[in-house]
Design an enzyme around this catalytic site. Structure first.
Site, PDB file in Angstrom:
ATOM      1  N   GLU A  34       0.874  -1.161   0.000  1.00 35.63           N
ATOM      2  CA  GLU A  34       0.000   0.000   0.000  1.00 35.63           C
ATOM      3  C   GLU A  34       0.914   1.214   0.000  1.00 35.63           C
ATOM      4  O   GLU A  34       1.544   1.519   1.023  1.00 35.63           O
ATOM      5  CB  GLU A  34      -0.797  -0.020   1.302  1.00 35.63           C
ATOM      6  N   ASP A  38      -5.188   9.295  10.543  1.00 39.01           N
ATOM      7  CA  ASP A  38      -3.906   8.712  10.922  1.00 39.01           C
ATOM      8  C   ASP A  38      -3.456   9.166  12.295  1.00 39.01           C
ATOM      9  O   ASP A  38      -3.642  10.322  12.684  1.00 39.01           O
ATOM     10  CB  ASP A  38      -2.833   9.074   9.889  1.00 39.01           C
TER      11      ASP A  38
END
Lengths: 431, 278
Positions: B57, B68
């Site tokens: 990824e 995040d």
């Protein structure tokens, strides 16, 4: 104007609930104002947004909720706010008659309390016990901490660490009110980063926590809810101007960061085509320097913090840092309804530099004895220009969204007020 | 760059046919392109492949990554500060696929809008990328993106969360290609001591909605955790643990070591549970 659930006010002025029940210019079912708005955020938050939207749809027509909102607005926040004739400022400018809508006189010192009381009541209705909020200048944080104290809710406020320094007084107020204040160091350590961090908290604690969004931006339904709760500003002001002058103003001016006080002020005038709507964006060091926060005047369309709207970004969609002396306007995004009003040409957005805003800050203080928030001083600067253009036959309404107590440190530094000759620096602004 | 077939959804379909045939879960490793710097990120991704990752990824660093945690936020900031551009991200994808690996991009959506969704999908396919994971794009807003990815032949990969009701899982799975990304816990990226108990329940609900492979991410750092997830999911996604090592003193070698451990983990799972729940 009277809401169906309560007795009319003796003075005939509208109530906050009229902003919720008198629906107009609502976004579509997906939260779009024209091509602006929607929901551009993680799937994890969709259920929570749906829950808020459902709760709001019920609350806005629930007599018990509306009565409580009106009661708190009047007996706690001090509504209605007055309309002041700015006679000496008018004389000084030599143009249109200038009128001031006094949101600075609300409890906690700004228009933010209008929104927060409504959203805190909604939180209680949803059965949640914890609220979070972002804040730039600290006005929304103080208002949220205040409502949390009033209603007995746990409260955490996210604030960029740059802002906790330049708005230390408001940090102290929030702490005193019982809120946890989290200084955010990531990114530019200002409002945008505080919003990022608040979203991170929300996605983690969404089951127990309600996010009291401070401005008319973010994902649907926030732009609509915050706008409706702020509509009382314009509803009152429109009637007050009519009663005082017998006619509508030629221009209505408000400052625009995320844009909640401006949309709340503009909304009552949207269907009055003769009324110019002017949003004052923060111009920082000047548009030409690139160091500004003029999102509509100097940005482009993209997605940030949940909505499609104008924002400050580079050629690859990275959000760029905004710059403004005013923490409350120092934000690279703007509410989607403003972007829509700009796109269809109903409202105009102008850029006011730090220097112009600080001149206006001193000017209003010296001519009217009103120390505005630096945010609101941007509106004063834009309004002074508009009043001069419009001329003595005209009327200009300014929303003074907040008071300047929190900005004394910035003002001391800007004008050198701690120096023996400092006062004269402020005085030259009024010459 | 060498000649190579453009990436496509079928690369992902083939991968999961293989891993299902082997009775194991796929191992997916995440790293932002440009972290610790552009050549460094490419070296770390090759180390992930060498260690046993089945799919990389490739993160497109973004200024405001709301989903995040601190480790990945900091890595993205550093990648941006080092001047990482979208072209660098695409070249990094190309470096993975040229080395024989499979790659998808993970990106917040504003950079894709700025680049042009059709152009992004086309250029990614040309770089050998097979799909795009979009953590802040919900299917309700995504019709134009579905058209763009379909046109380019790459997979749009959406996320579902423990908070997603069944009707939204059905909607989201229906729009996804390649695999469905199940965020195992409510929260942001970052390693956790225990995999959230919400993960198996979420995967089980995904199984009711779709035959697509289901990948589980958020919080994995040990072989035991990987084995636990591999017991019920089709892929285990590891991000922060790799990112933390990539920026540390061990660098690529440490990353390869962790990948090897995790690759053992995804092969040692007790899969009997999955047979009954699938």
């Amino acid at each position: 104007m009277t809401a169906p659930h309560g007795r009319p006010r003796p003075d005939g002025l509208p109530r906050p609930s009229d902003g919720l029940t008198g629906t107009s210019h609502d976004p579509d079912a997906r939260g779009y104002f024209g091509s602006m708005g929607g929901r551009w955020l993680p799937e994890a938050l969709v259920a929570a947004l749906d829950e808020i939207a459902d709760a709001y749809d019920k609350a806005r027509f629930d007599p018990e909720f509306l009565t409580e909102l009106d009661r708190l607005a009047e007996t706690y926040a001090g509504r209605p706010s007055p309309l002041s004739e700015a006679a000496r400022l008018t004389e000084h400018v030599g143009g249109a008659r200038i009128l001031l809508k006094r949101e600075d006189l609300n409890h906690t010192g700004s228009h933010k309390i209008n929104n927060v009381l409504g959203q805190a009541l909604l939180t209680r209705k949803m059965g949640k016990r914890r609220v979070i909020a972002e804040t730039g200048a600290g006005q929304h944080g103080v208002a949220t901490a205040t409502a949390a104290a009033l209603l007995g809710l746990d409260c955490t406020i996210y604030m960029g660490s740059v802002d906790t320094r330049r708005q230390a007084l408001n940090v102290a107020r929030m702490k005193l009110l019982g809120a946890t204040v989290v200084a955010v160091d990531s990114g530019s350590a200002t409002l945008k980063d505080a919003i990022n961090e608040a979203f991170r908290d929300w996605v983690t604690n969404v089951a127990s926590t309600s996010y009291i969004f401070g401005t008319a931006a973010g994902p649907h339904p926030f732009p609509m809810i915050v706008r409706d709760l702020q509509r009382i500003i314009g509803l009152e002001a429109r009637q007050q101007v009519l009663e005082l002058t017998g006619r509508l103003p030629d221009a209505v001016v408000a400052c625009v960061g995320g844009g909640s006080n401006a949309i709340g002020t503009f909304h009552a005038f949207l269907d009055d085509p003769g009324v110019r709507l002017v949003g004052a964006e923060a111009g920082g060091d000047g548009m030409e320097t690139g160091r500004h926060a003029s999102t509509i005047s100097g940005g482009s369309v993209g997605v940030l913090h949940g909505a499609r709207s104008y924002l400050l970004q580079d050629d690859e969609g990275q959000i760029t840092e905004s710059h403004s002396i005013s923490a409350g306007l120092d934000y690279p995004g703007v509410g989607p309804e403003h972007s829509h009003l700009a796109e269809i040409g109903r409202a105009e957005y102008v850029s006011v530099t730090d220097a112009e805003a600080m001149d206006a800050f001193a000017l209003l203080t010296r001519t009217e004895g009103i120390i505005p928030a630096i945010e609101s001083a941007h509106a004063v600067a834009a309004a002074v220009k508009a009043a001069a253009e419009i001329g003595p036959a005209g009327i200009v309404l300014i929303n003074i969204s907040g008071r300047g107590d929190k900005d004394m440190e910035t003002a001391m530094e800007w004008f050198g007020l701690d120096r023996p000759d400092g006062v004269s620096a402020a005085a030259t602004a009024t010459k | 760059m060498s000649e190579r077939a453009p990436g496509s959804t079928s690369v992902l379909d083939d991968l999961f046919a293989v891993t299902r045939g082997e009775g194991r879960a796929a191992l997916v490793g995440y790293l932002p392109a440009g972290y610790p710097d552009i050549p460094g990120s490419q070296a770390v991704m090759r180390a992930m492949l060498d260690g046993g990752c089945d799919l990389i990824e490739v993160g497109l660093p973004f200024s405001d990554p709301v989903l995040d945690g601190q480790v990945i936020q900091a890595a993205q900031q550093r990648a941006l500060a080092a001047g990482t551009r979208i072209a660098d991200v695409l070249r990094t994808v190309e470096s993975v696929t040229s080395a024989g690996g499979r790659a998808v991009v993970m990106t917040y959506f504003n950079p894709v809008l700025a680049y042009g969704p059709e152009r992004f999908a086309r250029d990614l396919a040309a770089a050998g990328g097979s799909g795009v994971i979009t953590p802040d794009l919900i299917v309700d807003e995504a019709q134009f993106w579905l058209d763009a990815t379909e046109g380019a032949g790459i997979a749009p990969i959406f996320l579902v969360a423990p908070s997603s009701p069944m009707d939204r899982i059905v909607l989201t799975a229906g729009a996804s290609r390649g695999f469905l990304y199940a965020a195992s816990t409510m929260g942001v990226t970052g390693t956790r001591d225990q995999v959230a108990s919400s993960a198996p329940e979420l995967v089980s609900r995904c199984r009711q909605a779709t035959d697509l492979p289901v990948a589980v991410g958020l919080g994995v750092r040990t072989a035991d955790q990987a084995a636990e997830i591999a017991g019920y999911a089709d892929a285990v996604i590891v991000g922060s643990a790799f990112v933390a090592l990539a920026g540390g003193p061990g660098g690529a070698a440490a990353v390869a070591g962790l990948a090897a451990e995790l690759a053992t983990g995804v092969r040692s799972a007790d899969r009997t549970h999955q047979e009954t729940s699938a």
